[in-house]
Design an enzyme around this catalytic site. Structure first.
Site, mmCIF file in Angstrom:
data_model
loop_
_atom_site.group_PDB
_atom_site.id
_atom_site.type_symbol
_atom_site.label_atom_id
_atom_site.label_comp_id
_atom_site.label_asym_id
_atom_site.label_seq_id
_atom_site.Cartn_x
_atom_site.Cartn_y
_atom_site.Cartn_z
ATOM 1 N N ASP A 44 0.810 -1.301 0.030
ATOM 2 C CA ASP A 44 -0.140 -0.121 -0.038
ATOM 3 C C ASP A 44 0.835 1.265 0.105
ATOM 4 O OD1 ASP A 44 -3.092 0.950 0.591
ATOM 5 O OD2 ASP A 44 -1.343 2.285 1.789
ATOM 6 N N TYR A 49 3.146 9.944 -0.778
ATOM 7 C CA TYR A 49 4.193 9.128 0.086
ATOM 8 C C TYR A 49 5.406 9.390 -0.597
ATOM 9 C CZ TYR A 49 0.552 6.591 2.378
ATOM 10 O OH TYR A 49 -0.574 6.066 2.886
ATOM 11 N N LYS A 74 -2.785 5.959 -4.403
ATOM 12 C CA LYS A 74 -3.852 6.770 -4.098
ATOM 13 C C LYS A 74 -3.625 8.055 -4.717
ATOM 14 C CE LYS A 74 -3.742 4.606 0.504
ATOM 15 N NZ LYS A 74 -2.518 4.650 0.781
ATOM 16 N N HIS A 107 -7.769 9.613 -1.732
ATOM 17 C CA HIS A 107 -7.006 9.601 -0.378
ATOM 18 C C HIS A 107 -7.671 10.221 0.554
ATOM 19 C CE1 HIS A 107 -2.671 9.138 1.138
ATOM 20 N NE2 HIS A 107 -3.178 9.078 2.189
#
Ligand code: A2P
Length: 271
Positions: A44, A49, A74, A107
């Site tokens: 994930d 990120y 996401k 998200h």
């Protein structure tokens, strides 16, 4: 315990995976390789990120067949909207070095935008480049708002969920809507691993508090993605299929709930 959960569209999603929030790009590559070696299939990540490239590198270097993995990413808040969601998805695929993802999530519920984003996500799903689509950090009222214009119901809602934030009312709603529940920060970001109840339950089974929490998620029908960048912990967190918590132990953990959020409340998030 089945290792996968069938989503509403028939896709089998692994119930336990590796989360890589706050993992540097180059560190992610090793973490992914260790995880795949330890038996993980679900990874994930998210555009925000900033480690999709590292994740993609780990996947390639692991040598595992792409089709045996389940990769989630996401759509970030600033990319919400119809056109921008399409573009952001293409960019994520490129960074990952993949031609499809298994699950694409919105998200956060950016008000006034998520319905348009969803229209793009539905097209992405229909094109086969995301095998499933869903949302993250949506309260019940956000899902109801989404459903006013959606053709396809989200298959997953990934939310903050751990023994001190058990989210029972939202989970009941999601179960009724056949939307799978996935937990982020499932270990309470490591802050509850010294908890006496969890440690003592673990001692009875020869397991750590982390393993007890992961098992509690699995037995509660929650898909779970603990984060770690340490090989030994990544292995430990997957070693949870050889013991079972009793009903009494499950209840003891359920009762740890104090509705404590470690992250933002989706209703009060500075988008
Ligand atoms: P690290 O990445 O240094 O191993 P969550 O998934 O709830 O966000 O929790 C992640 C946090 O818990 C990270 O700080 C991670 O540290 C730590 N952690 C993950 N697995 C374990 C484990 N088995 N034992 C102790 N700490 C762990």
């Amino acid at each position: 315990m089945e290792k996968t959960k069938k989503l509403a569209n028939g896709i089998e999603m692994p119930r336990l995976g590796l989360g890589v929030w706050r993992v540097e790009d180059n560190v992610a590559t090793d973490a992914i390789k260790w995880a795949i070696e330890a038996g993980y299939h679900l990874i994930d990540t998210a555009a925000i990120y900033k480690n999709e490239a590292g994740v993609g590198k780990g996947i390639k270097e692991s040598g595992v067949d792409r089709k045996d993995l389940f990769i989630t990413t996401k759509l970030w808040n600033s990319d919400q909207g119809y056109e921008t969601a399409h573009q952001a998805f293409n960019d994520s695929l490129e960074r990952l070095g993949l031609d499809y993802v298994d699950l694409y999530l919105i998200h956060w519920p950016v008000e006034g935008k998520f319905n348009d984003s969803w229209r793009a996500m539905e097209e992405i799903y229909e094109s086969g480049r995301a095998k499933a689509i869903g949302v993250s950090n949506f309260h019940q009222h956000h899902i109801e708002e989404l459903m006013k214009t959606a053709k396809i119901k989200p298959m997953v809602n990934q939310i903050e969920l751990h023994p001190t934030l058990t989210q029972v009312p939202l989970r009941e709603y999601l179960a009724q809507e056949e939307i799978a529940v996935e937990a982020w920060s499932p270990l309470g970001q490591g802050k509850i691993l010294e908890n006496k109840t969890l440690v003592s339950i673990g001692e009875k089974h020869g397991k750590t508090a982390a393993q007890v929490i992961i098992r509690w998620h699995l037995q509660s029908d929650i898909i779970v993605i603990p984060k770690s960048v340490h090989e030994e912990r990544i292995q430990q967190n997957f070693d949870v299929f050889d013991f079972e918590l009793t009903d009494e132990e499950m209840k003891q953990i359920d009762e740890m709930n104090i509705n404590e959020r470690l992250g933002a409340d989706p209703d009060n998030f500075d988008f």
